[in-house]
Design a protein around this motif. Structure first.
Motif, PDB file in Angstrom:
ATOM      1  N   ALA A   1       0.817  -1.211   0.000  1.00  0.00           N
ATOM      2  CA  ALA A   1       0.000   0.000   0.000  1.00  0.00           C
ATOM      3  C   ALA A   1       0.857   1.270   0.000  1.00  0.00           C
ATOM      4  O   ALA A   1       0.478   2.278  -0.594  1.00  0.00           O
ATOM      5  N   LYS A   2       2.011   1.224   0.655  1.00  0.00           N
ATOM      6  CA  LYS A   2       2.900   2.394   0.676  1.00  0.00           C
ATOM      7  C   LYS A   2       3.371   2.728  -0.739  1.00  0.00           C
ATOM      8  O   LYS A   2       3.457   3.908  -1.113  1.00  0.00           O
ATOM      9  N   GLU A   3       3.668   1.713  -1.544  1.00  0.00           N
ATOM     10  CA  GLU A   3       4.059   1.925  -2.939  1.00  0.00           C
ATOM     11  C   GLU A   3       2.916   2.608  -3.705  1.00  0.00           C
ATOM     12  O   GLU A   3       3.148   3.533  -4.493  1.00  0.00           O
ATOM     13  N   PHE A   4       1.696   2.181  -3.472  1.00  0.00           N
ATOM     14  CA  PHE A   4       0.515   2.795  -4.084  1.00  0.00           C
ATOM     15  C   PHE A   4       0.395   4.248  -3.632  1.00  0.00           C
ATOM     16  O   PHE A   4       0.170   5.153  -4.448  1.00  0.00           O
ATOM     17  N   GLU A   5       0.594   4.478  -2.342  1.00  0.00           N
ATOM     18  CA  GLU A   5       0.512   5.830  -1.785  1.00  0.00           C
ATOM     19  C   GLU A   5       1.536   6.760  -2.425  1.00  0.00           C
ATOM     20  O   GLU A   5       1.211   7.885  -2.817  1.00  0.00           O
ATOM     21  N   VAL A   6       2.765   6.308  -2.546  1.00  0.00           N
ATOM     22  CA  VAL A   6       3.827   7.116  -3.154  1.00  0.00           C
ATOM     23  C   VAL A   6       3.500   7.422  -4.612  1.00  0.00           C
ATOM     24  O   VAL A   6       3.697   8.541  -5.088  1.00  0.00           O
ATOM     25  N   ALA A   7       2.966   6.440  -5.323  1.00  0.00           N
ATOM     26  CA  ALA A   7       2.661   6.619  -6.740  1.00  0.00           C
ATOM     27  C   ALA A   7       1.596   7.690  -6.981  1.00  0.00           C
ATOM     28  O   ALA A   7       1.676   8.436  -7.954  1.00  0.00           O
ATOM     29  N   VAL A   8       0.614   7.783  -6.091  1.00  0.00           N
ATOM     30  CA  VAL A   8      -0.475   8.744  -6.308  1.00  0.00           C
ATOM     31  C   VAL A   8      -0.349   9.994  -5.431  1.00  0.00           C
ATOM     32  O   VAL A   8      -1.219  10.864  -5.484  1.00  0.00           O
ATOM     33  N   ALA A   9       0.711  10.111  -4.678  1.00  0.00           N
ATOM     34  CA  ALA A   9       0.860  11.207  -3.715  1.00  0.00           C
ATOM     35  C   ALA A   9       0.814  12.592  -4.338  1.00  0.00           C
ATOM     36  O   ALA A   9       0.350  13.534  -3.711  1.00  0.00           O
ATOM     37  N   GLU A  10       1.285  12.733  -5.557  1.00  0.00           N
ATOM     38  CA  GLU A  10       1.322  14.049  -6.205  1.00  0.00           C
ATOM     39  C   GLU A  10       0.094  14.330  -7.057  1.00  0.00           C
ATOM     40  O   GLU A  10       0.033  15.364  -7.725  1.00  0.00           O
ATOM     41  N   GLU A  11      -0.852  13.429  -7.060  1.00  0.00           N
ATOM     42  CA  GLU A  11      -2.064  13.616  -7.864  1.00  0.00           C
ATOM     43  C   GLU A  11      -3.155  14.253  -7.019  1.00  0.00           C
ATOM     44  O   GLU A  11      -3.246  13.981  -5.837  1.00  0.00           O
ATOM     45  N   PRO A  12      -3.990  15.086  -7.590  1.00  0.00           N
ATOM     46  CA  PRO A  12      -3.998  15.532  -8.963  1.00  0.00           C
ATOM     47  C   PRO A  12      -2.987  16.651  -9.195  1.00  0.00           C
ATOM     48  O   PRO A  12      -2.849  17.541  -8.377  1.00  0.00           O
ATOM     49  N   LYS A  13      -2.282  16.570 -10.310  1.00  0.00           N
ATOM     50  CA  LYS A  13      -1.299  17.599 -10.654  1.00  0.00           C
ATOM     51  C   LYS A  13      -1.959  18.795 -11.321  1.00  0.00           C
ATOM     52  O   LYS A  13      -1.421  19.879 -11.318  1.00  0.00           O
ATOM     53  N   GLU A  14      -3.113  18.569 -11.910  1.00  0.00           N
ATOM     54  CA  GLU A  14      -3.838  19.644 -12.586  1.00  0.00           C
ATOM     55  C   GLU A  14      -5.240  19.722 -12.003  1.00  0.00           C
ATOM     56  O   GLU A  14      -5.572  19.009 -11.059  1.00  0.00           O
TER      57      GLU A  14
END
Length: 87
Positions: free
Chosen positions: A26-39
């Motif tokens: 789950a941490k890998e999932f969290e890191v992957a989406v942490a900067e979303e939404p970018k727009e």
């Protein structure tokens, strides 16, 4: 095993998740989406290829929803009977 693919179309973050989101990854999932939404188009999470999601994975999705605030947020292609396992 889990695979995450994020692409952006017309300001929308399209997040595809394949496999299982467990307490272990789950941490890998969290890191992957942490900067979303970018727009300002929000987030769409495509769960078509998601086999299982743990409560830790659901917390990641809840955090992403909170980051969207008033921006659009959707989870599509969900089969809750395939995702939920009673233990």
């Amino acid at each position: 095993m889990m695979e995450i693919n994020i692409r952006h179309e017309n300001g929308v973050a399209l997040v595809s998740v394949k496999g299982s989101v467990t307490s272990t990854n789950a941490k890998e999932f969290e890191v992957a989406v942490a900067e979303e939404p970018k727009e300002d188009g929000g987030i769409i999470i495509d769960a078509e290829s998601l086999d299982y999601i743990s409560s830790a994975g659901l917390r990641v999705i809840r955090s992403a929803k909170k980051r969207c605030k008033s921006l659009p947020f959707k989870i599509i292609n969900v089969n809750p009977y395939g995702l939920v396992r009673m233990s």
